[in-house]
Design an enzyme around this catalytic site. Structure first.
Site, PDB file in Angstrom:
ATOM      1  CG  ASP A  78       0.052 -26.871 -20.564  1.00  0.00           C
ATOM      2  OD1 ASP A  78      -0.086 -27.839 -19.627  1.00  0.00           O
ATOM      3  OD2 ASP A  78       1.022 -27.098 -21.260  1.00  0.00           O
ATOM      4  CD  GLU A 137       1.819 -32.674 -21.465  1.00  0.00           C
ATOM      5  OE1 GLU A 137       2.576 -33.872 -22.007  1.00  0.00           O
ATOM      6  OE2 GLU A 137       1.018 -32.137 -22.303  1.00  0.00           O
TER       7      GLU A 137
END
Length: 391
Positions: A78, A137
């Site tokens: 991400d 994350e």
């Protein structure tokens, strides 16, 4: 294996190209649909079976020709809600207000390249390599979701890597013990009694309560925790007041706590609650503190960290291995090691000559792409050698 080194070198141009494509198309937490599909396309080409997780992410497996244990390799995917400031980059983010400001694009490309190399030596692998391409994350939710979706079921060991701009390119680190801190979030709502700024005697000033809390709460660190056990308490946001001549009735504070011990975390949580309530009571107000547990601390298993250090020295030379001090940054890799032994390594990507020394989460953050070959090879060599030694 020298063969793995040669394969990583062979695939490095493609790895860089793949990373640059991800960098141009950053996706935020649990929105990594394009990234997931791009990884799946390559896995399809390689013939490595996988399953997509919900809502995003991929778990793939490469089964060796010889029986053995299972080692998992993890990369996060991400991006961040950060405006990219690298205007000169030909692969600058095309998404306004979004960028890969932490290197997760590099992690994904590195792990995929490791998968390519390991696929070519599949007949020599003793056991199974599981590839975890993890979403989300940055808000500490992705690893939890992957664990719930059986990412580390029947896994004997798990290994992760983070590109690290604070370390010079060409180096790597995997310390024994504490690596990343727990990362918790707290908020405090103070309630006073508002009124005219010219009549303070008729009011309870929430701004005064909140300010007193901020000024005094650091004694939780200096007087209530072990000085040999690092703790950070930061109040990062204060929202109080409505007008220059109105005494505030409400104040809201938000902050974070970082530490390396669950016992210390619990002690700080209790102390913050006590400080908030008693500070408010002293001025005649009330307090409501909410404490949300974020990531656990990442504590590297001693045996696994020493093994990772040996892999670094063996493949990149003694000079490549450094002992990077623990950081009070957070990493949700901790949810994997809560269930499975393993360790987390850092690969240096800082290079002032390439302007890649900027801090993570900064709009100028970038990666020295020469470091990615080290990361990809470290993934591959760790998995291969772990299985060889533990078959």
């Amino acid at each position: 294996m020298e063969q793995l080194k040669a394969l990583i070198e062979k695939y490095t141009p493609t790895m860089i190209e793949f990373r640059r494509d991800l960098h141009q198309h950053p996706e935020l937490q649990f929105e990594e649909f394009r990234t997931t599909d791009k990884v799946a396309e390559v896995l399809d080409q390689l013939g490595i079976p996988y399953r997509k997780t919900e809502p995003t992410g991929i778990i793939a497996e490469l089964v060796g020709r010889k029986a053995g244990k299972t080692v998992a390799l993890r990369a996060d995917m991400d991006a961040l809600p950060v405006q990219e400031l690298n205007d000169e980059l030909p692969y600058k983010s095309l998404e306004d207000g979004k960028m890969h400001a932490c290197g997760h694009d590099a992690h994904t490309a590195m792990l995929l390249t490791a998968a390519k190399a390991l696929k070519e030596v599949q007949s020599e692998i003793k056991g199974t390599v599981r590839f975890i391409f993890q979403p989300s994350e940055e808000n500490a939710q992705g690893a939890k979701a992957m664990v719930e979706q059986r990412a580390v079921d029947n896994v004997d060991n798990v290994f992760g890597i983070h590109i690290w701009s604070q370390m010079r390119s060409g180096t790597a680190s995997c310390v024994v013990g504490s690596s990343f801190a727990s990362a918790d979030i707290f908020s405090v709502d103070f309630k006073g009694r508002g009124g005219h700024g010219a009549m303070p005697d008729a009011c309870v000033d929430a701004a005064l309560i909140a300010s007193s809390f901020v000024m005094n709460v650091q004694s939780v660190v200096s007087r209530e925790t072990n000085p040999l056990d690092p703790v950070v308490v930061t109040v990062g946001k204060m929202d109080v007041g409505t007008r220059f001549n109105v005494i505030a009735e409400n104040a809201r504070l938000e902050g974070t706590v970082r530490c390396f011990s669950i016992e210390t975390r619990d002690r700080v949580e209790n102390a913050l609650k006590r400080f908030a309530e008693q500070t408010a009571a002293m001025y005649g107000g009330t307090a409501d503190l909410v404490y949300d547990h974020g990531t656990l601390p990442v504590i590297n298993d001693e045996k696994d960290a020493l093994f990772a250090q040996s892999v670094i020295k063996e493949n990149f030379g003694e000079q490549a291995l450094i002992q990077e001090p623990p950081t009070t940054g957070g990493e949700d890799f901790s949810y994997f090691t809560e269930h499975t032994p393993g360790c987390f390594a850092l690969v240096g990507c800082g290079n002032p000559e390439k302007d890649t020394q900027w801090a993570h989460h900064h709009g100028r953050f970038n990666v020295d792409e020469d470091a990615m070959a080290i990361g990809a090879e470290l993934y591959a060599q760790y998995a291969f050698e772990y299985l060889q030694q533990n078959s």
